[in-house]
Design a protein around this motif. Sequence first.
Motif, PDB file in Angstrom:
ATOM      1  N   HIS A  38       0.869  -1.166   0.000  1.00 42.53           N
ATOM      2  CA  HIS A  38       0.000   0.000   0.000  1.00 42.53           C
ATOM      3  C   HIS A  38       0.906   1.215   0.000  1.00 42.53           C
ATOM      4  N   ALA A  39       1.243   1.654  -1.198  1.00 46.57           N
ATOM      5  CA  ALA A  39       2.237   2.724  -1.322  1.00 46.57           C
ATOM      6  C   ALA A  39       1.564   4.083  -1.389  1.00 46.57           C
ATOM      7  N   GLN A  40       0.567   4.263  -0.590  1.00 49.84           N
ATOM      8  CA  GLN A  40      -0.129   5.551  -0.538  1.00 49.84           C
ATOM      9  C   GLN A  40      -0.529   5.995  -1.930  1.00 49.84           C
ATOM     10  N   THR A  41      -1.143   5.063  -2.664  1.00 51.34           N
ATOM     11  CA  THR A  41      -1.512   5.387  -4.038  1.00 51.34           C
ATOM     12  C   THR A  41      -2.879   6.045  -4.098  1.00 51.34           C
ATOM     13  N   VAL A  42      -3.110   6.903  -3.161  1.00 47.86           N
ATOM     14  CA  VAL A  42      -4.405   7.576  -3.175  1.00 47.86           C
ATOM     15  C   VAL A  42      -4.414   8.597  -4.298  1.00 47.86           C
ATOM     16  N   PRO A  43      -5.308   8.447  -5.227  1.00 47.68           N
ATOM     17  CA  PRO A  43      -5.308   9.387  -6.334  1.00 47.68           C
ATOM     18  C   PRO A  43      -5.918  10.711  -5.931  1.00 47.68           C
ATOM     19  N   THR A  44      -5.477  11.699  -6.593  1.00 47.07           N
ATOM     20  CA  THR A  44      -6.135  12.988  -6.378  1.00 47.07           C
ATOM     21  C   THR A  44      -7.449  12.929  -7.125  1.00 47.07           C
TER      22      THR A  44
ATOM     23  N   LEU B  76       7.714  -9.017   4.697  1.00 47.66           N
ATOM     24  CA  LEU B  76       7.681 -10.471   4.709  1.00 47.66           C
ATOM     25  C   LEU B  76       6.850 -10.999   5.872  1.00 47.66           C
ATOM     26  N   ALA B  77       6.459 -10.097   6.728  1.00 51.20           N
ATOM     27  CA  ALA B  77       5.684 -10.541   7.883  1.00 51.20           C
ATOM     28  C   ALA B  77       4.320 -11.046   7.410  1.00 51.20           C
ATOM     29  N   PRO B  78       3.769 -12.058   8.055  1.00 51.79           N
ATOM     30  CA  PRO B  78       2.478 -12.599   7.630  1.00 51.79           C
ATOM     31  C   PRO B  78       1.352 -11.575   7.730  1.00 51.79           C
ATOM     32  N   VAL B  79       1.374 -10.742   8.766  1.00 51.56           N
ATOM     33  CA  VAL B  79       0.375  -9.679   8.870  1.00 51.56           C
ATOM     34  C   VAL B  79       1.013  -8.429   8.281  1.00 51.56           C
ATOM     35  N   GLN B  80       0.579  -8.065   7.087  1.00 55.22           N
ATOM     36  CA  GLN B  80       1.255  -6.968   6.403  1.00 55.22           C
ATOM     37  C   GLN B  80       1.010  -5.646   7.125  1.00 55.22           C
ATOM     38  N   TYR B  81       2.033  -4.849   7.093  1.00 57.53           N
ATOM     39  CA  TYR B  81       2.007  -3.583   7.819  1.00 57.53           C
ATOM     40  C   TYR B  81       0.854  -2.685   7.337  1.00 57.53           C
TER      41      TYR B  81
ATOM     42  N   THR C 290      -7.080   0.570  -5.427  1.00 61.02           N
ATOM     43  CA  THR C 290      -6.413   0.630  -4.126  1.00 61.02           C
ATOM     44  C   THR C 290      -7.189  -0.195  -3.094  1.00 61.02           C
ATOM     45  N   ALA C 291      -8.509  -0.074  -3.130  1.00 58.69           N
ATOM     46  CA  ALA C 291      -9.338  -0.825  -2.179  1.00 58.69           C
ATOM     47  C   ALA C 291      -9.203  -2.328  -2.419  1.00 58.69           C
ATOM     48  N   GLN C 292      -9.066  -2.709  -3.698  1.00 62.39           N
ATOM     49  CA  GLN C 292      -8.907  -4.143  -4.004  1.00 62.39           C
ATOM     50  C   GLN C 292      -7.601  -4.675  -3.405  1.00 62.39           C
ATOM     51  N   GLU C 293      -6.535  -3.880  -3.539  1.00 56.38           N
ATOM     52  CA  GLU C 293      -5.246  -4.286  -2.957  1.00 56.38           C
ATOM     53  C   GLU C 293      -5.376  -4.450  -1.451  1.00 56.38           C
ATOM     54  N   ARG C 294      -6.034  -3.476  -0.865  1.00 59.27           N
ATOM     55  CA  ARG C 294      -6.188  -3.514   0.599  1.00 59.27           C
ATOM     56  C   ARG C 294      -7.046  -4.706   1.028  1.00 59.27           C
ATOM     57  N   MET C 295      -8.059  -4.991   0.237  1.00 60.06           N
ATOM     58  CA  MET C 295      -8.922  -6.132   0.558  1.00 60.06           C
ATOM     59  C   MET C 295      -8.111  -7.432   0.517  1.00 60.06           C
ATOM     60  N   THR C 296      -7.261  -7.573  -0.511  1.00 59.35           N
ATOM     61  CA  THR C 296      -6.439  -8.785  -0.638  1.00 59.35           C
ATOM     62  C   THR C 296      -5.502  -8.923   0.564  1.00 59.35           C
ATOM     63  N   GLU C 297      -4.849  -7.830   0.924  1.00 61.03           N
ATOM     64  CA  GLU C 297      -3.924  -7.868   2.073  1.00 61.03           C
ATOM     65  C   GLU C 297      -4.668  -8.205   3.364  1.00 61.03           C
ATOM     66  N   THR C 298      -5.832  -7.560   3.506  1.00 57.71           N
ATOM     67  CA  THR C 298      -6.610  -7.782   4.723  1.00 57.71           C
ATOM     68  C   THR C 298      -7.059  -9.240   4.807  1.00 57.71           C
ATOM     69  N   GLN C 299      -7.468  -9.757   3.659  1.00 53.44           N
ATOM     70  CA  GLN C 299      -7.921 -11.150   3.621  1.00 53.44           C
ATOM     71  C   GLN C 299      -6.789 -12.090   4.047  1.00 53.44           C
ATOM     72  N   GLN C 300      -5.581 -11.822   3.546  1.00 53.98           N
ATOM     73  CA  GLN C 300      -4.426 -12.664   3.914  1.00 53.98           C
ATOM     74  C   GLN C 300      -4.163 -12.578   5.410  1.00 53.98           C
ATOM     75  N   ALA C 301      -4.195 -11.340   5.904  1.00 50.10           N
ATOM     76  CA  ALA C 301      -3.915 -11.141   7.332  1.00 50.10           C
ATOM     77  C   ALA C 301      -4.957 -11.837   8.200  1.00 50.10           C
ATOM     78  N   VAL C 302      -6.217 -11.700   7.808  1.00 50.56           N
ATOM     79  CA  VAL C 302      -7.297 -12.311   8.599  1.00 50.56           C
ATOM     80  C   VAL C 302      -7.172 -13.834   8.557  1.00 50.56           C
ATOM     81  N   SER C 303      -6.880 -14.381   7.377  1.00 47.78           N
ATOM     82  CA  SER C 303      -6.719 -15.836   7.260  1.00 47.78           C
ATOM     83  C   SER C 303      -5.587 -16.322   8.161  1.00 47.78           C
ATOM     84  N   PHE C 304      -4.488 -15.563   8.151  1.00 46.63           N
ATOM     85  CA  PHE C 304      -3.326 -15.959   8.966  1.00 46.63           C
ATOM     86  C   PHE C 304      -3.692 -15.959  10.452  1.00 46.63           C
TER      87      PHE C 304
END
Lengths: 272, 172
Positions: A30-36, B75-80, A183-197
């Motif tokens: 999430h590289a702060q790709t918030v568009p103007t 690389l952390a499982p819970v991404q920052y 951007t929201a899709q990227e965040r959703m994917t990351e969140t999903q991974q984190a929640v699964s973990f």
Amino acid sequence: MIRKKAFMVAGTVAGIVCAIFFASGARPAHAQTVPTANAQTSAASSTDCGITPASLAQINVIENDPTLTPSQEVVQELAMRKQLIIQAITCAQSDIRSLQSLLSAVPTSTDAERSIKSQLQGRIDDASNFYLLELGKLGGAGIAGTKTIAGDVLAWREGTYVPLEGQVGDFILWAGNQQLFATAQERMTETQQAVSFIESASNNADLQSVFNAAYASFETAKNGNSAAEAGLQQSLPPDQTLVLIKQSLDALQETYQQFFKVSGIIQNLLPQ
Amino acid sequence: MKISELFSQFKRINPDPQYSEKSKRMVLSSLRETMPVRERGVMVFLRALETGAALVLAGFFILLATGGFSGNKYLAPVQYAVIDPSGLQAEAQAIDIQIRLANLDYSEVTSTAAQSTTPTISAVMRPLMAAGLGTASSTSGGTASSTSGGTASSTASSTPLTVDQALQALSQ
């Protein structure tokens, strides 16, 4: 000896490739790709063109001028009417150029975006041609003819140009939303991974429930976004498409509310 | 025996002539084994590649060591990013801005749509009435403005008209 050397070099290069792989894989997800947000400038259907009631009243003055003969009166009134119509159409053409430049400035990345943009550009070109045709008719028109031309242009603007203007506005707004959705899709994917973990380590009902809510509202947002895209492609009335865009944005906002909750729960679960 | 005598005897030590001849041949033959030009080129290339690769790897490790790149974070499982409230906030704000734009646009579109219907025609016609144009029967707005004072009339007559308002007047 050369073979040995080659193996050494290959080993070193492989190490570097691995390092680069990790580095690239570890790009900031999430590289702060918030568009103007695109500044949505509503094209000016109500632009003033320097024509005032006083300038229109000149027609009345000519009509009631006792010093003019009937033929002089007709000639002067016709000239005045033509001048004012030309002034109004020139002003409308200026609006079209503004609309064209607004549309040209919209970046497109998908085929759908390019198709809608191209369709709108074609219709703006048609609008520009319509004004040129009407200006061409003015040459041989009498007073009644100028009234007809003014009425035709007015009716055409209401029936064709105003909706087109609205559709261009909708497209600009919708195109500006696409980066937000990416951007929201990227965040959703990351969140999903984190929640699964986290769920694999220990079951957390709250976390799962909030994530499900985020997922559901994001699906609603995406459906609204797709419906708005279809609306733009089918040239639906602008207010209908706008309602779809608004609904998709509202659902996206709701998704982020759930993301905030997910973030809070995960922060509490992680060791401080 | 004195040490000086011992050293003087060392001077008389000579290699075995047969061994001497054999080692001389070996040395001379090894000098003749020169590398072909092509292989030397490959060697130079490989050395250059190796040096370059080593430099890149060293740079990468320096970055890693100085914190220029923190792999742990990614690389952390819970991404920052998932728990980054500032990032979330920025994205949510961008959505808010778009919503405000959509609302703004919506009100403009609806007002435009309303403008094409009869209730607002009086608003369009009012300044024209003040200027003595337009039909007196359209609305009561015209009567109101025609009965107003000269100051109001002059203000209305200097207010620029929109394209549609001008066309409306010119079509009558």
